[in-house]
Design a protein around this motif. Sequence first.
Motif, PDB file in Angstrom:
ATOM      1  N   LEU A 162       5.376  -3.680   2.003  1.00  0.00           N
ATOM      2  CA  LEU A 162       4.033  -3.233   2.361  1.00  0.00           C
ATOM      3  C   LEU A 162       4.016  -2.572   3.721  1.00  0.00           C
ATOM      4  O   LEU A 162       2.985  -2.538   4.371  1.00  0.00           O
TER       5      LEU A 162
ATOM      6  N   VAL B  84      -8.287  -5.941   1.012  1.00  0.00           N
ATOM      7  CA  VAL B  84      -9.094  -5.538  -0.130  1.00  0.00           C
ATOM      8  C   VAL B  84     -10.002  -6.650  -0.587  1.00  0.00           C
ATOM      9  O   VAL B  84     -11.176  -6.482  -0.806  1.00  0.00           O
ATOM     10  N   SER B  85      -9.432  -7.821  -0.703  1.00  0.00           N
ATOM     11  CA  SER B  85     -10.213  -8.930  -1.210  1.00  0.00           C
ATOM     12  C   SER B  85      -9.934 -10.137  -0.336  1.00  0.00           C
ATOM     13  O   SER B  85      -8.791 -10.497  -0.133  1.00  0.00           O
TER      14      SER B  85
ATOM     15  N   SER C 254      -0.768 -15.709   0.591  1.00  0.00           N
ATOM     16  CA  SER C 254      -2.175 -15.388   0.448  1.00  0.00           C
ATOM     17  C   SER C 254      -2.383 -14.511  -0.768  1.00  0.00           C
ATOM     18  O   SER C 254      -1.634 -13.570  -1.024  1.00  0.00           O
ATOM     19  N   SER C 255      -3.389 -14.852  -1.522  1.00  0.00           N
ATOM     20  CA  SER C 255      -3.640 -14.065  -2.721  1.00  0.00           C
ATOM     21  C   SER C 255      -4.367 -12.771  -2.420  1.00  0.00           C
ATOM     22  O   SER C 255      -4.608 -11.967  -3.297  1.00  0.00           O
TER      23      SER C 255
ATOM     24  N   ALA D 286      -5.015  -9.299  -1.796  1.00  0.00           N
ATOM     25  CA  ALA D 286      -4.213  -8.104  -2.024  1.00  0.00           C
ATOM     26  C   ALA D 286      -4.359  -7.177  -0.840  1.00  0.00           C
ATOM     27  O   ALA D 286      -5.441  -6.999  -0.299  1.00  0.00           O
ATOM     28  N   LEU D 287      -3.280  -6.650  -0.442  1.00  0.00           N
ATOM     29  CA  LEU D 287      -3.313  -5.690   0.645  1.00  0.00           C
ATOM     30  C   LEU D 287      -2.997  -4.337   0.071  1.00  0.00           C
ATOM     31  O   LEU D 287      -2.062  -4.184  -0.702  1.00  0.00           O
ATOM     32  N   HIS D 288      -3.777  -3.404   0.403  1.00  0.00           N
ATOM     33  CA  HIS D 288      -3.382  -2.059   0.021  1.00  0.00           C
ATOM     34  C   HIS D 288      -3.129  -1.292   1.296  1.00  0.00           C
ATOM     35  O   HIS D 288      -3.841  -1.438   2.280  1.00  0.00           O
ATOM     36  N   VAL D 289      -2.108  -0.581   1.259  1.00  0.00           N
ATOM     37  CA  VAL D 289      -1.694   0.150   2.440  1.00  0.00           C
ATOM     38  C   VAL D 289      -1.870   1.614   2.185  1.00  0.00           C
ATOM     39  O   VAL D 289      -1.201   2.203   1.358  1.00  0.00           O
ATOM     40  N   GLY D 290      -2.787   2.154   2.863  1.00  0.00           N
ATOM     41  CA  GLY D 290      -2.918   3.595   2.820  1.00  0.00           C
ATOM     42  C   GLY D 290      -3.512   4.093   1.539  1.00  0.00           C
ATOM     43  O   GLY D 290      -3.447   3.464   0.501  1.00  0.00           O
ATOM     44  N   GLN D 291      -4.154   5.188   1.634  1.00  0.00           N
ATOM     45  CA  GLN D 291      -4.644   5.862   0.457  1.00  0.00           C
ATOM     46  C   GLN D 291      -4.377   7.338   0.641  1.00  0.00           C
ATOM     47  O   GLN D 291      -4.624   7.897   1.682  1.00  0.00           O
TER      48      GLN D 291
END
Lengths: 696, 139
Positions: A218, A229-230, A243-244, A246-251
């Motif tokens: 990530l 995200v959540s 940790s559940s 979710a990580l989003h990296v970049g768009q």
Amino acid sequence: MSGLVLWKAEDGEEGAQRIAGRPAQAFWRRLRSSFRGVLLEPHRRAGDGRVSWSWTGPSDSASPGSAELADLRKRLAAGLVNLAAELERDEERGGGEALALHEGMQSLIGGLTAAPDAELAPFAVRTEMDWMIRSWGIVRPAAARRADESENELPAESVAALSAMVPAPLPALPVVAPADKKSAPGRRVVSWLLGGAVVLGLLALAYWGLREKPLKGLEAEPGQEAVLVSPPTASTAPAGGMSSAALHVGQEPFPTAAAGPVVPRIFSPQATASRLGGAPRSLEIPGKVVPVPMAYTGPISSPPEAEPRPPEVEADPNQGGHPDPVQASAGRVDQPPEGSDASRHEGFAEASSDLAGSAGVAQDALARISGERSVMPSEVTGRVGAQVRRDWPGSDSFGDLATASSSTGTSSPDAPVAVAPGVSGIAAQPKPVPAVPVKTNVGERDGAALLKPTAKAPAKAFRTRRAWTCRLGEWRLARTRDVALATVPSEVAAAGDAKEALATARRQAWEQVRAALPLSLRQPITRAGWVLVFTKATTAGGAPVWRMEPDGERRVQALAGTNRAELGWAEPLATGLVARLLGPDGVEWACVRVAEGGRTIAVHAGAEIAENAPWFEVRGGAVDASGRAAVEGFWRSLRSGWLDTRWQQDHSGEARRVYCFAVDPRAALPVEGVVALEHLPSGWALAREVQLDPSP
Amino acid sequence: MSCHKVARSFWPSVWTGAFSGAVLAAGLCFAACAGPARAPLAAAVVMVENHSGYLWQVEFFNRETTANVAAASVQLGPRERRRLALAPGGYRVRSWVAGAGEAERVSMPPRADAEVDLGGGRTYVWPLGTLLSEEAPDL
């Protein structure tokens, strides 16, 4: 900028609509696809059964206007139609409660759409994108309040519960007396513990420092920010300890050629493209499915005007429609010579049967719109032919009238209703209308000098007030509704696998939607024409008449009432024609010239014509020898620039006709629109482009 | 005993203790890295690609939990691609067109939810598209 509304819906509580014994909101998973964008998603709390609605919108809670509410009602109704289609599929798969759900939602949505503005307004909330409905399934919506306000307003029981959760003070640790300096083993133990604690502390710091960094895989790219995200919740935390959340990296923008929102354009006919200097988006290859971006244009392609029609179409009593490309590509048979008695007689019989069916639609519409359904001068019925009309406008009387008129060949100017029916010319080879430049007193300024002069030419000058040229595109199948592809995350080995999976899903979806194409749109029989509305209603004895050129034209269905006249022909029209509408005093009211197989209609109208418009009709193609497919659907405009609010639709079991009147008869030209007969359940439409230009 | 004597016997003990603690911590660290505790760090990576011009919403629900709370919920703009990291496990996934005014024009597939098993350390791709996102295939 956000609002939050809480609503309590408990079992048996008054005000909560129930479907099959459950609250309506419990069916959201099945309703979501149909009502997304219209109904807010409900959230049910597991503990107290409350249903909450949350949305993001402007801080000022402005009330919706009538236009917004009308749009909401329209979208609600559309959602109900979509739901019916989806439930129908579910029913086929054995969905037991589909009927109950449909009935329940029909009642729910019907109640919302039928509610007056004052009652519907409390349900409407303005989200970031559009107005939506909250608290659906509830009789009285709860008051909306801001979410940030609710966070600071804890109920008393919650405060008490929180107080009870505060841990009690820890018991005081026992005070340990300093160790005796003489105790060397004690000092050694203390030193060991101290050193180990320091090292462990350093390692712990290092460990927590590492935890702050992104997880493996990530690593944020330069300039990108990791976004949560959540938020992690206790209920979703897996046992593994990670940790559940979710990580989003970049768009990043997806690298495709097309950018911006996709608006499913139905098609862009060649005429428009060529006129604008652009490349055509579609290829007109009869008998072949041609891929067109953002739409599917199907095989509804009529043969070029210069080509003879295939024999099966000629033999079909429903002639005038477009042949199936598969059949059209079959072998051709030599046609009887044009003008032979056999071909004329055969074509005449076909025309009569064809007109007999369509005359009812045309005349019903004509009578209803003009408000003179039972008006028919008796002298007309007695003069035109031996077969007297039984009724005006009767369902099949027009066919009888056409027969009589054609058989006698009369086209006298004093006949109040001059009819030149027949479609035998469809099977004939194209023959251009001879252009004889003769100077006449009729519409010279309109370029009407090319018309063939006859002794029946009007005695008085044609006072052209306006002139139009209407160009019609080819009938095509078009998709009016998109379909989301069913895809799931899959582990891919190569970069192109995902695209391949998507292409496979798209291919399967195309096969499914093609299978859902209604029978009535597969081989439709189409007709087109022009309608002229008079400025002032004429008396029964003073109705205008149509005069055809060439004289004795039998391919055109012509009607003239006391305040409205119209022409109609089965498509494609093999050759051109000219139709003049003559007033009772011999003055030419209008001139309609049809050329290019019916693709071009030039209209010159005088002051007697208040309004005019093209009309189109689709009849179901032959299913088998027993009959035709019933036509379903509604006419609508597929381009925003052409409003269909004043279109007049005339529907019967076998035919759908539309008169495309403009919203404003003095509307600025040109108009480039797409008229379509849309079949909502399948998402298919039969469409064609229409261009209205001012004549030079 | 004098203070000097006490100091001379104290500091070697400290160093010995520190060394022992370091060895112990290193062992623990090695065990942590090589043992089962490493598994939580290996996330399942899902690349969600929006091949359409619509606004999409995707949600992941952990199958092991009964609560109707999404483990991940992401909106994707037109032609956007996002990278998600999720704890390994079984998920129910949902996707739909979320843009107002767009959802009416898009029919969702009958089976809205699907179940997937995401393995730790693996990369998945989830393409989102519609029938009219691209040219019609030559059927």
